[in-house]
Write a protein that holds these residues in place. Sequence first.
Motif, short mmCIF file in Angstrom:
data_model
loop_
_atom_site.label_atom_id
_atom_site.label_comp_id
_atom_site.label_asym_id
_atom_site.label_seq_id
_atom_site.Cartn_x
_atom_site.Cartn_y
_atom_site.Cartn_z
N ILE A 98 37.28 22.60 61.66
CA ILE A 98 38.67 22.94 61.35
C ILE A 98 38.77 24.41 60.97
O ILE A 98 39.66 25.13 61.41
CB ILE A 98 39.19 22.05 60.22
CG1 ILE A 98 39.23 20.61 60.70
CG2 ILE A 98 40.55 22.49 59.76
CD1 ILE A 98 39.28 19.62 59.60
N ALA A 148 37.94 25.80 54.02
CA ALA A 148 38.47 25.03 55.15
C ALA A 148 39.94 24.71 54.93
O ALA A 148 40.76 24.83 55.85
CB ALA A 148 37.66 23.75 55.33
N LEU A 149 40.26 24.33 53.69
CA LEU A 149 41.67 24.03 53.39
C LEU A 149 42.54 25.27 53.58
O LEU A 149 43.61 25.21 54.20
CB LEU A 149 41.80 23.54 51.94
CG LEU A 149 41.80 22.04 51.72
CD1 LEU A 149 41.93 21.74 50.24
CD2 LEU A 149 42.93 21.38 52.47
N MET A 188 43.04 26.04 57.15
CA MET A 188 44.05 25.18 57.77
C MET A 188 45.46 25.62 57.38
O MET A 188 46.36 25.62 58.19
CB MET A 188 43.83 23.73 57.34
CG MET A 188 42.67 23.10 58.05
SD MET A 188 42.26 21.54 57.31
CE MET A 188 43.47 20.51 58.07
N LEU A 189 45.60 25.99 56.12
CA LEU A 189 46.92 26.43 55.67
C LEU A 189 47.37 27.69 56.40
O LEU A 189 48.52 27.83 56.79
CB LEU A 189 46.90 26.69 54.16
CG LEU A 189 47.00 25.47 53.27
CD1 LEU A 189 46.79 25.84 51.82
CD2 LEU A 189 48.36 24.83 53.44
N VAL A 190 46.41 28.59 56.61
CA VAL A 190 46.76 29.87 57.22
C VAL A 190 46.98 29.73 58.72
O VAL A 190 47.94 30.23 59.28
CB VAL A 190 45.66 30.92 56.93
CG1 VAL A 190 45.92 32.19 57.70
CG2 VAL A 190 45.60 31.20 55.44
N PHE A 191 46.06 28.99 59.37
CA PHE A 191 46.10 28.94 60.83
C PHE A 191 47.01 27.86 61.38
O PHE A 191 47.15 27.72 62.58
CB PHE A 191 44.69 28.75 61.41
CG PHE A 191 43.78 29.90 61.12
CD1 PHE A 191 44.21 31.20 61.34
CD2 PHE A 191 42.51 29.69 60.64
CE1 PHE A 191 43.39 32.26 61.07
CE2 PHE A 191 41.68 30.76 60.36
CZ PHE A 191 42.11 32.05 60.57
N ALA A 192 47.59 27.06 60.48
CA ALA A 192 48.29 25.87 60.97
C ALA A 192 49.39 26.21 61.96
O ALA A 192 49.60 25.50 62.93
CB ALA A 192 48.88 25.11 59.79
N THR A 193 50.05 27.36 61.74
CA THR A 193 51.20 27.64 62.59
C THR A 193 50.81 27.92 64.03
O THR A 193 51.63 27.79 64.92
CB THR A 193 51.97 28.86 62.05
OG1 THR A 193 51.02 29.83 61.63
CG2 THR A 193 52.85 28.47 60.90
N GLU A 239 45.02 23.05 67.07
CA GLU A 239 44.27 21.80 67.11
C GLU A 239 44.64 21.00 68.35
O GLU A 239 45.76 21.10 68.85
CB GLU A 239 44.51 20.98 65.84
CG GLU A 239 45.81 20.23 65.80
CD GLU A 239 45.87 19.30 64.58
OE1 GLU A 239 45.40 19.72 63.51
OE2 GLU A 239 46.38 18.19 64.71
N LEU A 292 44.66 14.98 68.72
CA LEU A 292 43.59 14.75 67.75
C LEU A 292 43.93 13.55 66.88
O LEU A 292 45.02 13.47 66.32
CB LEU A 292 43.39 15.99 66.90
CG LEU A 292 42.18 15.98 65.96
CD1 LEU A 292 40.90 15.87 66.75
CD2 LEU A 292 42.16 17.21 65.09
#
Lengths: 304, 443
Positions: free
Chosen positions: A232, A278-279, A282-287, A291, A295
Amino acid sequence: MSAADNIATILSSGARLTVPLAFAACGEYVAQRAGTLNISVEAMMLGAAFGSIAVASATGSATIGLVAGALVGVAVAFVHGILSHRVQINTFVVGLVLNALVLGLTSYLITVSTFTGHQVWQVNIPVLRDIPIVGPMLFVQRWPVYLLLAVVPLTWWLVERSRWGLELRAVGENPQAADVSGIEVNRRRRQALLWCGLLAGLGGAYLAVGEVGSFNQNMTAGRGYLVIAAVIFGAWRLGRTLIGCVVFGLADAMRLALPALGVTMNSQLLIAAPYLLALLAMLVFATSHREPRALAQPFQRGTT
Amino acid sequence: MATLGIGGTGQRLLRRLNPGPGGWQVGLATVATVGLALGLSALLIAVTGGSPTASTKALYQGSMASPAAWSTSLLYVAPLLLVAVGACVSARSGFFNIGQEGQVLIGALAGAWVGLRLAVPGPLLLVLVLLASVVGAGIWAGLSALMYRFRGVNIVVSTMLMTFLAQQLISFAVNTPWLLQESRLGRGTLSPQSNPVPENARLTSLGDYPNLQLNGGLVLAVVVAVVLALVMARTRWGFRLKMVGLNPAAARHAGVRVGALGGIALAISGALAGLAGALLLTSPVGTNRLQPGMSLNIGWDGLLVALVARNNPLLAIPVAVLFGVLRAGGSFLAATGVPSFLVDVVKALLVLAFVAPPVVIGMLRRRRLADQPATPTSTSTAPVAAATSTRPADTSAPVTGSDLEAAGPAASVPGPRAAAPQPADPGDAGTAGDKDAMEGRLA
């Protein structure tokens, strides 16, 4: 000890701690690209670690143990694939149960049996190992470390360049479309899981017959979850996933090395760092929506 | 379902017990797989040189043979049940929470902090401790919901990662003097832990029946389970929850605020896990201290309880008792030389034995349906029947998007009754099939 020696020690132990993660991450990466958020990677690694020591102890050969460990990983993956992609039980449920089962089974078996320790042979290249700082990291390692140099490009080629990988990615992104174009979605996902099992098995076996030389109860201690975090963290790209593994491995090495060097740093923070990173990733790259779209979504013919 | 010569109430009761068509098949298959699981466990003991009968006897003696053994078992049941009920709520909403292990710890942390820092007289302190754990763990789980809502972070992954953060947070708390580290004169620290919570922050035993100690936590857990079962089965909120879990798109279409509802479900499941953590702190299961290992895998096991109970809080009560019995028996088992880890194997095998049959039989039924040509009911005139009876023709899909979308408009009239119109004619074939499909999804 000089500063250079210290850095060399941290780097080389960081490399050692990275290797099992990197093996398993290559596998988990493939499984996730195919759409399986495989949380039984912990079970695969732990089962493989046990299997490798048990077989190495029985045959006297650590290498055979390593192979056996990989096969145990494949076996766990096989069960996971059948249950979640054939019988269609929720994949998290399957993963949780397999983790619990393997943890219980290995903990039980190790207490009722005794195994002799075995380790695979070490590569120790005479002149190159004396290169300052990076020498010990690169040239004094157990041989499966060098296997990784083959596994990583192979995985990359399989996923990014082969026809199988193209279909695999299609299965992970849009299973309905893949199904329409004649790909057997669930079979492809099971195949991806088997590859994941093989590599996670190698990682777990390396932990046992490579790094430690014996098996302890719950010796993977959450490394499987760390692998998921690494994939992730790497935003489903193999290169970045491996960088994630290196970061986690180094953090682990620092945690072990810093107290010895007299540096006081919050050890809890260092242990938590990979998960926190990792968290945050995910918060930064989520936009950017990197993924695989499907999934963790089960596929059944005819559903939407 | 065939009439069994029982009156109306009895039949209704049976129908309720019956998890859809093929319910008896599922029952029989479950009995068979449970037998297989137990057989495998016995084989495992025998192969490793133990005696299955002696081990079984030890399990029984440690968990059920005496009132004292029952007391131990029931002490474990309360937190297991709370975690399981929470897991039922979140799983039903489709916001699958697997971070209970961490939420249990956070609950205990919040409870311990309040219990050790606030000087409140009397049982009010206990109430505050329980409240703090509920709120603390609810917020902790709510963070995952927020991350999902605003950044689309996968709930399963975030709850899982936060479990590890919680573990380190506890470790940090008990290693930090200004937070919760034990105050001792000597520095002979064996393992880091907090001070014990004061007497008035502990759950008392409800009377002492012939040696059987019933802890107040058990009552609390059972009440919570019953209340939530009623809420989920009988209220609009519960119905919306189910809708969101089955088909978020249809639920959104029907005007349900999916994100908010799922987030609340997640927070509730976290809060209940936190309450379980408070029970671990305040009841005699542990040492009444905050310790890094105090969660005793209750979080993971509670999740398994919910799986076996198929997300039904009432069914979770007997399953939690079973798991509590296994736990209590397991620690007794170690005395006979068989490692208690065996119990973990038995538990995992049992979960598989309970989870697999309904799904497998559902799959076989679907196959059979797919092989048959369209049934005559598809020509039935009732519009609802038309929506449901497309299924047999529709190859292998039990619950399709179109199915639920068809149910959507009807469901926009909130209330459980309105959305489950019972077509008189196609009868069991359609409705029971739906139910079967729903449970397949939930499992």
